[in-house]
Scaffold this motif. Structure first.
Motif, mmCIF file in Angstrom:
data_model
loop_
_atom_site.group_PDB
_atom_site.id
_atom_site.type_symbol
_atom_site.label_atom_id
_atom_site.label_comp_id
_atom_site.label_asym_id
_atom_site.label_seq_id
_atom_site.Cartn_x
_atom_site.Cartn_y
_atom_site.Cartn_z
ATOM 1 N N LYS A 212 0.850 -1.181 0.000
ATOM 2 C CA LYS A 212 0.000 0.000 0.000
ATOM 3 C C LYS A 212 0.889 1.237 0.000
ATOM 4 O O LYS A 212 1.879 1.309 0.735
ATOM 5 N N LEU A 213 0.537 2.212 -0.817
ATOM 6 C CA LEU A 213 1.342 3.423 -0.961
ATOM 7 C C LEU A 213 0.500 4.646 -0.661
ATOM 8 O O LEU A 213 -0.599 4.813 -1.196
ATOM 9 N N THR A 214 1.016 5.519 0.193
ATOM 10 C CA THR A 214 0.402 6.818 0.451
ATOM 11 C C THR A 214 1.376 7.904 0.007
ATOM 12 O O THR A 214 2.559 7.870 0.355
ATOM 13 N N VAL A 215 0.865 8.843 -0.766
ATOM 14 C CA VAL A 215 1.694 9.922 -1.303
ATOM 15 C C VAL A 215 1.047 11.262 -0.964
ATOM 16 O O VAL A 215 -0.120 11.500 -1.299
ATOM 17 N N TYR A 216 1.793 12.110 -0.281
ATOM 18 C CA TYR A 216 1.383 13.492 -0.038
ATOM 19 C C TYR A 216 2.064 14.325 -1.121
ATOM 20 O O TYR A 216 3.291 14.352 -1.216
ATOM 21 N N GLU A 217 1.248 14.978 -1.930
ATOM 22 C CA GLU A 217 1.779 15.509 -3.190
ATOM 23 C C GLU A 217 1.171 16.870 -3.511
ATOM 24 O O GLU A 217 -0.035 17.094 -3.338
ATOM 25 N N SER A 218 1.992 17.791 -3.996
ATOM 26 C CA SER A 218 1.498 19.085 -4.468
ATOM 27 C C SER A 218 1.021 18.911 -5.911
ATOM 28 O O SER A 218 1.723 19.220 -6.865
ATOM 29 N N SER A 219 -0.195 18.395 -6.032
ATOM 30 C CA SER A 219 -0.717 18.010 -7.346
ATOM 31 C C SER A 219 -2.029 18.719 -7.636
ATOM 32 O O SER A 219 -2.849 18.959 -6.739
ATOM 33 N N GLN A 220 -2.245 19.029 -8.896
ATOM 34 C CA GLN A 220 -3.529 19.546 -9.353
ATOM 35 C C GLN A 220 -4.257 18.507 -10.197
ATOM 36 O O GLN A 220 -5.187 18.839 -10.926
ATOM 37 N N SER A 221 -3.837 17.248 -10.085
ATOM 38 C CA SER A 221 -4.444 16.188 -10.882
ATOM 39 C C SER A 221 -4.384 14.864 -10.133
ATOM 40 O O SER A 221 -3.800 13.894 -10.608
ATOM 41 N N LEU A 222 -4.984 14.798 -8.961
ATOM 42 C CA LEU A 222 -4.883 13.622 -8.102
ATOM 43 C C LEU A 222 -5.381 12.329 -8.758
ATOM 44 O O LEU A 222 -4.697 11.306 -8.696
#
Length: 758
Positions: A212-222
């Motif tokens: 399982k992967l969790t990513v905290y990301e500065s994204s505008q396209s989750l």
């Protein structure tokens, strides 16, 4: 830049200048951005960049880096976890548009551009990781590389089209009509490469828990990023969670999946612990694509009275051999002005540089600079007012296809802008207006950006106490998205704004649209309105079965207001939500909209194609500026700005005004100072940072007056169009036209620097 914001709507919430709900968190520093989430045992990563262009890595020496105290591992193509290739673009899977590059990072010994990440160092501290990254030694076999745009321009090939992006087209014989026209303008315009400079640089925290992967990301396209990662990592989508509650600006640069995200995920898997990878400003320039360079030809032929006989607009832009975003540079030229003969052609040249990427109004931002500069030149040749020339060629149907516009208020925008700006005080002759040593110039240009929508999944829950929860995985990049959706829900369900909570920024929520193309607000609003309508239908059904005053009432005779359902025109005949739900033995009612299956994708494509055939949808406007140019030094100062826009219905007057000002400021930078300098010998960006790449600061920005027509588009949910990108279009041309009016110097090559005026 202060003004009194006066809404024109009579709706309780939609249109009002309501403060954004995330404002207190951001202004007090309690908002948590991607790089700020705390994790026990968090490690830090730093990138190693290639210092050559096209090449093959023949050796890597990591010994010195590994010897640095605190270094956990150094990943290269010799030891990195396996990564699947990036998917190719497909209209049946829109997530494929977010592949920033086709490079299989750390799974190849190939270097495709100067700056490509070729290793990543993971250490206990950020400082140790950065220090060790500088000690990694690389040996290359250099290969021939195409890095000089001017030299490569002649090899450009026709740009391929797809259903999602137009721009090319033809009607009549434009070249022949141009040759026969009594008055002509035929000029070459150029724009430079531009780089993204969001307030928050790109950042990622990746944490594995088994598979399982969790990513905290500065994204505008989750949602698209999650699908991309699932394909690259060979994981099911539901094994990946992406979180981005706050994004410190995106402008297109955070819509793609770039090296930082991929390498943070690989580093976390290799290190066996959470890893943070925060890009430096220089790393953003070297790994995140920006706006393409362009050369453009615009030729206009007209009758003496100003009627256009021919429009020709051609462009050459660049992509990369390993990806890139082809831009619709000529798109606005096919929609803004009527002409019996039109020719639009777009060409691209593949280069060995970092792939270019979307940047606020990709295509239209640079295309309108050339088109609207040429229209101004034509007005000068005709001896006519620049606004008059534009209005004489206005149209209510698409000039190429004949398709009607769903909403066209460009004429009204020019009229409003001219009145508020004081355009009538302009004297036509260049150099004729002066205040002391300052030459004064007025400039004007049209703004234009197409509109479309994506599918949005969401749930809406209405509780007996009148509180509402909206759940949708859309994005908040500072535009006030959560605030606007709360306003829409409040009006649709007849509850106070404060009673609505909006959850967003997480792929554990129903799948929202990407924040791009100025389409997020309308896309979410369409599903939100549908959900609220279904909630009202469900409540009315409950009321009918329980002896309610609403029993026997038709749905169209009932409205939501004051925390309940009431008969239209009869304020005392109805029932509160609390009463309806209590009698039915329910604590709440909830509705879900949308799905992620193949049926949903086919439904979206069917609607998209149908709508394209029925209407041309676009936001538009008029940009007005006043410049002051020092007669001796050529120094340019922007004195004031006014924009008059038709963005359909204005959802929130305060946040919409802020959006427009932000786009205008970004256009000012494009006009006067911004330029990514690429060494034509080695392909290296030589000004990768805010010390050398100059964006506008407070002293550069004049008072900006923004006005809206606030006229709903009848084909869009609530009449909304889009506000994010139309505001940058036409800005650079308005500046250039004002500089010409002040000085008599026509600058056709951005940015407009001192040397081009002296």
């Amino acid at each position: 830049m202060t003004e009194t914001l006066v809404p024109t709507t009579t709706a309780p919430h939609v249109g009002r200048p309501i403060d954004r709900v995330d404002g207190p968190a951001k202004t007090t520093g309690s908002a948590t951005f991607a790089a700020e989430f705390p994790f026990p045992g968090l490690a830090h990563a730093s990138l190693v960049h290639a210092e050559v262009g096209r090449a093959r890595i023949t050796a890597i020496d990591t010994a010195q880096a590994e010897a640095v105290t605190g270094v956990i591992t150094v990943l290269t193509h010799l030891n990195a976890p396996t990564l699947r290739p990036a998917p190719k673009f497909s209209v049946l899977d829109l997530s494929t548009i977010v592949s920033g590059t086709a490079v299989n990072y750390l799974n190849t010994d190939q270097v495709h551009w100067n700056g490509q990440p070729v290793a990543v160092v993971v250490a206990e501290t950020y400082e140790s990781a950065r220090h060790a990254a500088r000690l990694v030694g690389l040996t290359y076999e250099e290969l021939p590389a195409t890095v000089d745009f001017a030299a490569a321009e002649s090899s450009a090939k026709p740009q391929k089209s797809n259903p999602m992006m137009g721009g090319g087209g033809a009607k009549g014989d434009a070249e022949a009509a141009l040759a026969q026209a009594p008055v002509t303008v035929d000029q070459r315009y150029t724009t430079p490469e531009l780089s993204h400079n969001a307030l928050e640089p790109h950042a990622t925290i990746a944490a594995w828990d088994g598979d399982k992967l969790t990513v905290y990301e500065s994204s505008q396209s989750l949602p698209f990023m999650r699908r991309h990662l699932a394909k690259r990592l060979d994981l099911p989508e539901d094994a990946i969670r992406l979180v981005a509650p706050f994004v410190g600006g995106g402008f297109g640069g955070k819509g793609n999946v770039w090296a930082g995200t991929i390498l943070a995920v690989l580093a976390a898997r290799a290190a066996g612990r959470p890893v943070r990878l925060s890009l430096t400003r220089e790393a953003v320039y070297r790994t995140v694509g920006g706006r393409t360079r362009s050369t453009q030809r615009v030729a206009l032929g007209a009758e003496p009275g100003g009627a256009l006989a021919a429009i020709i607009h051609t462009s050459v832009t660049r992509t990369s051999a390993v990806g890139g975003f082809p831009e619709a540079v000529t798109n606005a030229s096919g929609h803004l002005y009527a002409a019996p003969n039109i020719l639009l052609k777009q060409h691209v040249v593949e280069m060995d540089l970092l792939p270019n990427a979307p940047m606020r109004a990709p295509g239209e931002a640079i295309g309108t600079f050339a088109l609207e500069s040429a229209v101004d030149e034509l007005a000068a040749e005709l001896g006519l007012d620049p606004i008059d020339v534009r209005l004489r060629n206005d149209t209510d149907r698409d000039p190429l296809s004949g398709t009607p516009f769903s909403h066209r208020r460009l004429r009204e925008a020019f009229a409003l802008g001219a009145e508020r700006f004081g355009w009538s005080a302009r004297t036509p002759q260049p150099g004729s207006m002066r205040e002391g040593r300052w030459l004064v110039g007025y400039g004007v240009a049209a703004a234009y950006h197409p509109i479309m929508m994506l599918a949005a999944n969401l749930t809406v829950r209405l509780a007996a106490d009148g509180t509402v929860i909206v759940r949708c995985g859309f994005h908040e990049m500072g535009m006030g998205g959560a605030t606007v959706q709360a306003q829409i829900a409040a009006d649709a369900l007849g509850v106070p704004f404060e009673a609505v909570r909006v959850d967003y920024g997480d792929t554990d929520l129903p799948t929202g649209p990407m924040a791009g193309g100025s389409m997020q607000t309308a896309s979410v609003a369409a599903s939100l309105l549908e959900a609220c309508a279904k909630i009202k239908t469900s409540l009315l059904a409950l009321a009918r079965r329980s002896g309610s005053p609403l029993r026997g009432s038709r749905a169209d005779a009932v409205e939501a207001r004051d925390g309940g359902l009431y008969l239209v025109g009869h304020p005392d005949q109805g029932e509160s939500y609390a009463s309806i739900l209590s009698r039915a033995g329910r604590s709440h009612v909830e509705v879900s909209i949308g799905s992620d299956g193949l049926g949903s994708k086919l439904k979206f494509m069917t609607r998209f194609i149908r709508d394209q055939r029925r209407w041309v949808r676009a936001a538009s406007g008029a940009q007005f500026c006043e410049v002051r140019v020092d007669a001796d030094t050529g120094e340019i100062r922007l004195a004031r700005w006014l924009g008059a826009f038709d963005i359909g219905r204005v959802a929130n007057l305060k946040t919409a005004t802020s959006q427009m000002r932000g786009g205008i400021v970004m256009g000012m930078g494009m006009a006067l100072s911004e330029e990514t300098l690429v060494d034509p010998r080695h392909g290296r960006i030589v000004n990768p940072g805010l010390a050398e790449y100059h964006i506008p600061v407070h002293a550069d920005v004049p008072p900006i007056d923004v006005h809206f027509l606030d006229d709903p588009d009848p084909t869009m949910p609530l009449g909304l169009l889009g506000a994010g990108e139309v505001s940058i279009t036409g800005v650079a041309a308005a500046v250039a036209n004002a500089v010409y009016h002040a000085t008599g110097r026509r600058v056709r090559d951005l940015p407009i620097t001192l040397d081009k005026l002296l």
